[in-house]
Write a protein that holds these residues in place. Structure first.
Motif, short mmCIF file in Angstrom:
data_model
loop_
_atom_site.label_atom_id
_atom_site.label_comp_id
_atom_site.label_asym_id
_atom_site.label_seq_id
_atom_site.Cartn_x
_atom_site.Cartn_y
_atom_site.Cartn_z
N THR A 141 0.81 -1.23 0.00
CA THR A 141 0.00 0.00 0.00
C THR A 141 0.84 1.27 0.00
OG1 THR A 141 -0.11 -0.05 2.43
CG2 THR A 141 -1.89 -1.15 1.21
N TRP A 142 2.15 1.14 -0.11
CA TRP A 142 3.04 2.30 -0.06
C TRP A 142 4.05 2.15 -1.20
CZ3 TRP A 142 2.67 6.85 1.85
CH2 TRP A 142 3.77 7.63 2.21
N VAL A 143 3.84 2.85 -2.30
CA VAL A 143 4.63 2.62 -3.51
C VAL A 143 5.17 3.93 -4.05
CG1 VAL A 143 3.33 0.55 -4.14
CG2 VAL A 143 2.61 2.76 -5.02
N GLY A 168 -7.26 2.35 -1.53
CA GLY A 168 -6.54 2.62 -0.29
C GLY A 168 -5.04 2.45 -0.39
N ILE A 169 -4.47 2.66 -1.59
CA ILE A 169 -3.02 2.58 -1.78
C ILE A 169 -2.47 4.00 -1.93
CG2 ILE A 169 -1.18 1.62 -3.23
CD1 ILE A 169 -3.15 -0.54 -4.13
N CYS A 170 -1.33 4.26 -1.31
CA CYS A 170 -0.79 5.62 -1.28
C CYS A 170 0.51 5.70 -2.05
CB CYS A 170 -0.56 6.06 0.17
SG CYS A 170 -2.07 6.04 1.17
N SER A 447 5.63 -3.42 1.94
CA SER A 447 5.78 -2.03 1.52
C SER A 447 4.56 -1.27 2.02
CB SER A 447 5.92 -1.92 0.00
OG SER A 447 6.21 -0.59 -0.38
N VAL A 448 4.64 -0.82 3.26
CA VAL A 448 3.55 -0.09 3.90
C VAL A 448 4.12 1.12 4.62
CG1 VAL A 448 2.03 -2.09 4.15
CG2 VAL A 448 3.68 -1.56 5.95
#
Length: 791
Positions: A141-143, A168-170, A447-448
């Motif tokens: 969710t964190w890319v 809900g991905i940032c 990866s958050v």
């Protein structure tokens, strides 16, 4: 730098031409010819080579063509949209159709600006959904996003961010790659530093080759580990043919439009040699470069002749020509699309041609356009091919994992597929066991921005940061969350309670102040013990009813007081056990009435003492009141008032059975609700007023010099009674559940014991221990002794 992997484009072109020329059903009696040009990435060279091809002269002369013997029908061009646009602008002047085999670009879809350009690649509008599905599958969710700084990159970035917001991905970092590249510039160090300091472990890479060369060079000379790259297929990123294993793209994922295996293509690659295409200078150069030998009959001096079994199959691993690339597949389809168009046009011409048409030249390029727009056929791999952009969308992607091995061997291993038209949740199929992760990861990487909040917690967004960055807080009392990353905790129903971890609601246990409880059992035993003690005292008074001390203290009032105290102790049993409607009503009525009788008796006793003293004084009128038993009327009058209040209470809002689900964790307490609190406090206030009046009268009469004066004992008993009930009110309201009921029982017992002990125990002491003083003479002598003591 030579990118020999791209030479497969030419081989796929050769293969398609060869198949069509051998096919008796497609373009019979017609042989397709071709010219192959090297598309160098240079705006100037692209313009010059296009004009040179059109004119046929070294110095390009627009609108002049000296190649009258050549018959060109169409152009199949380039992987770069910029190159296709440059050549297409010139070719449009002559209505030459151009079929591109590069990735789909929305710029070239503009029919007004580029009416003669046709894109073989289908639209990649579903690529965003495919990438989002992969991110959700692994919980990323964190890319970070790296896109080319052009229209295509902007559109992809906008679509990707919009879809990421829904899921809900940032985005941790967005970097735009320049369209032009200065080799080994200082910006490379800056670029790589951004990658290394990025808090995201997953990076998405998308763009044109010209801009992605920045990443390509940086990946070779600046090794980055611990990052998972997600990118489009090989035709969209030129990965340097690195001769080392630790490549930055090792373990990355690439999305490639699903394509079928072209029958015969692998065999063609295994058997074809430069001698079959002697005009192709690049084929011979490739052969010489990788095999270090020359073909039989060539004049290459000291270079030896190649063995008979030399084949492209044995090329080094970092230049794999045997695996069909996307662009090669599109070139193959483009050749067939043009062949089908030509075939259809020739059939129509043969069917409707006249003798005059036979003398006219062959097919003209501009005549292909109407047919190219409508062409549809099935290729040898079994897939439907069309140049209509409205119908052609990538419905299926192959997900490949990049593996780098020693010696520069690079392999794309298929690990999954994405099906756009399948139901949600079933469109991604991936085999986790086949995935090779980048160096630095021994298991599936995370990866958050913030670690997930487990069950029992809810997440609160951090101010000024993306929604993926949050803080976990433990669910409050009577609230739970039974899923990961819950937005908020859910309150348990009234009949349930939370477990210790706050992730489940458990059914509450019905409970009440029962006789089996240790507290209920203790109160029951105390109530019964004092009931027995009261009965014993009553028996003692009845047995010694003719003695002086019993007569002196009004036997009738003493008996009434003892009976009321006995009922007070017994009424405590109504508060213990499972409540019902009858016991709830009897609790309060019995408590109010019997205590009213008891306090009225004390008041009557106090007034009796006062009247007895007045009788012995000069005021003889009081004798008549004492003889008529006036103090005894106080009891029924006071009791009648209390009975009226209780009747009003029961008639308006009587007590009823209620449940208390909040006082004790995990329990539902069955209690008696007072109903009307106003009526309850009126009953209690009236009882308190009687007690205060009794205490006041007894206190004023405590020092009357009379032999039979028990005002001191009455004063002290009422002091204890008032103290108990004044203390009871705040403690009662601060208690909950069974403790509240126990406090009421304890207050009844304590006040009853205070009355019993202070009034009757001294008399029992005289009756049983000091019997010599229980006579009229003994009492008078005690009076004389006390009088001499104070004289």
């Amino acid at each position: 730098r030579w990118f020999w992997k791209n030479y497969q484009y030419v081989l796929a072109f050769y293969f398609a031409i060869k198949e069509i020329n051998k096919d008796s059903q497609l373009l019979p009696n017609v042989t397709l010819g071709f010219h192959v040009y090297n598309a160098i990435t240079s705006d100037c060279f692209a313009l010059w080579s296009t004009l040179h091809w059109l004119c046929g002269t070294e110095i390009p002369l627009p609108n002049y063509n000296c190649q009258t013997y050549r018959k060109f029908a169409a152009v199949i061009a380039g992987t770069s949209a910029a190159f296709s646009a440059e050549t297409g602008t010139i070719l449009e002047l002559y209505k030459f159709p151009q079929v591109t085999y590069g990735p789909f670009d929305p710029i070239l879809s503009d029919r007004h600006q580029y009416p003669s350009i046709y894109q073989m690649a289908p639209k990649d509008s579903t690529l965003v959904h495919a990438m989002i599905s992969l991110l959700l599958h692994f919980g990323w969710t964190w890319v970070a996003i790296f896109v080319s700084d052009d229209v295509k990159g902007e559109k992809f970035l906008g679509d990707l961010k919009a879809e990421m917001l829904k899921k809900g991905i940032c985005v941790a970092l967005t970097e735009k790659l320049p369209a032009t590249k200065i080799m080994y510039a200082s910006s490379d160090i800056t670029f790589m530093s951004k990658i290394r300091v990025s808090s995201a472990n997953v990076h998405i890479l998308y763009g044109e080759v010209s801009s992605l060369i920045t990443v390509d060079i940086a990946a070779e000379f600046f090794l980055t580990t611990g990052k998972v790259w997600i990118m489009t297929a090989k035709w969209d990123i030129v990965v340097y043919e690195a001769n080392h294993m630790l490549h930055s793209f090792h373990g990355s994922f690439s999305f490639s439009p699903h394509k079928g295996e072209v029958p015969g293509f692998r065999h063609f690659l295994q058997t074809t040699t430069p001698s079959q295409y002697p005009e192709d200078f690049y084929f011979s150069k490739l052969w010489l470069n990788f095999f270090d030998c020359s073909l039989p009959g060539s004049q290459c001096g000291r270079i030896g002749v190649c063995p008979p079994n030399t084949s492209l199959e044995f090329m080094p691993g970092n230049t794999n020509l045997m695996t069909l690339s996307d662009s090669s597949y599109f070139i193959y389809n483009a050749v067939y699309a043009l062949a089908h168009v030509l075939h259809k046009m020739l059939l129509e011409k043969a069917e409707f041609a006249s003798s005059e048409d036979a003398e006219q030249p062959g097919l003209l390029p501009w005549q292909l356009h109407p047919h190219l727009k409508k062409i549809e056929f099935t290729n040898s791999a079994g897939y439907s091919i069309s140049l209509d952009e409205e119908r052609q969308h990538v419905a299926q992607y192959d997900i490949q994992n990049t593996l780098n091995f020693p010696g520069g061997l690079s392999v794309l291993a298929k690990v999954g597929e994405f099906f756009f038209k399948r139901p949600h949740g079933q469109n991604l199929v991936i085999n986790d066991e086949l995935i090779e992760w980048p160096v630095g990861f021994t298991e599936t990487p995370q990866s958050v921005c913030s670690q997930s909040c487990g069950p029992g917690f809810s997440k609160i967004s951090q101010e000024g940061r993306p929604v993926c960055c949050f803080t976990c807080i433990f669910c409050p009392e009577r609230h739970i969350s039974n899923q990961t990353d819950a937005e908020q905790c859910t309150q348990c129903p009234e009949h349930e309670y939370t477990n210790r971890n706050r992730d489940r609601c458990l059914p509450k246990i019905l409970d009440f102040l029962s006789f089996e409880d240790s507290l209920g059992m203790a109160l029951t035993h105390i109530a019964l013990c004092f009931s027995v003690l009261t009965a014993v005292i009553l028996a003692i008074f009845v047995k010694h009813r003719d003695t002086a001390i019993v007569k002196a203290n009004n036997r009738t009032l003493s008996y009434t007081l003892l009976i009321s105290l006995l009922l007070c102790f017994l009424c405590c049993l109504l508060f213990i056990g499972r409540p019902n409607t009858a016991t709830c009503i009897l609790q309060q009525m019995t408590f109010g009435l019997v205590f009213t009788v008891a306090v009225s008796c004390v008041l009557a006793k106090t007034i009796t003492v006062v009247l007895a003293f007045k009788v012995t004084g000069p005021e003889k009128r009081m004798r008549q009141l004492l003889l008529l038993g006036a103090p005894n009327y106080i009891i029924p009058i006071c009791t009648l008032i209390q009975l009226t209040l209780c009747g009003f209470w029961m008639g308006t809002n009587p007590p009823y059975i209620d449940t208390d689900a909040h006082s004790e964790h995990g329990h539902i307490i069955i209690v008696c609700n007072k109903g009307s609190l106003t009526a309850f406090y009126c009953v209690l206030g009236y009882l308190g007023s009687l007690a205060l009046l009794s205490f006041t009268v007894a206190f004023l009469a405590r020092n009357l010099p009379d032999t039979f004066n028990e005002a001191k004992f009455l004063t002290f008993s009422m002091l204890v009674f008032c103290s108990v009930w004044v203390t009871f009110l705040p403690v009662y309201h601060s208690s909950k559940g069974k403790v509240m009921v126990a406090m009421e029982v304890f207050s009844i017992l304590a006040s009853g014991v205070g009355l019993l002990g202070c009034i009757f125990l001294p008399k029992c002491y005289v009756i049983l221990i000091r019997s010599e003083n229980n006579t009229l003479t003994g009492l008078k002598s005690r009076k004389n002794v006390r009088g001499n003591r104070y004289s």
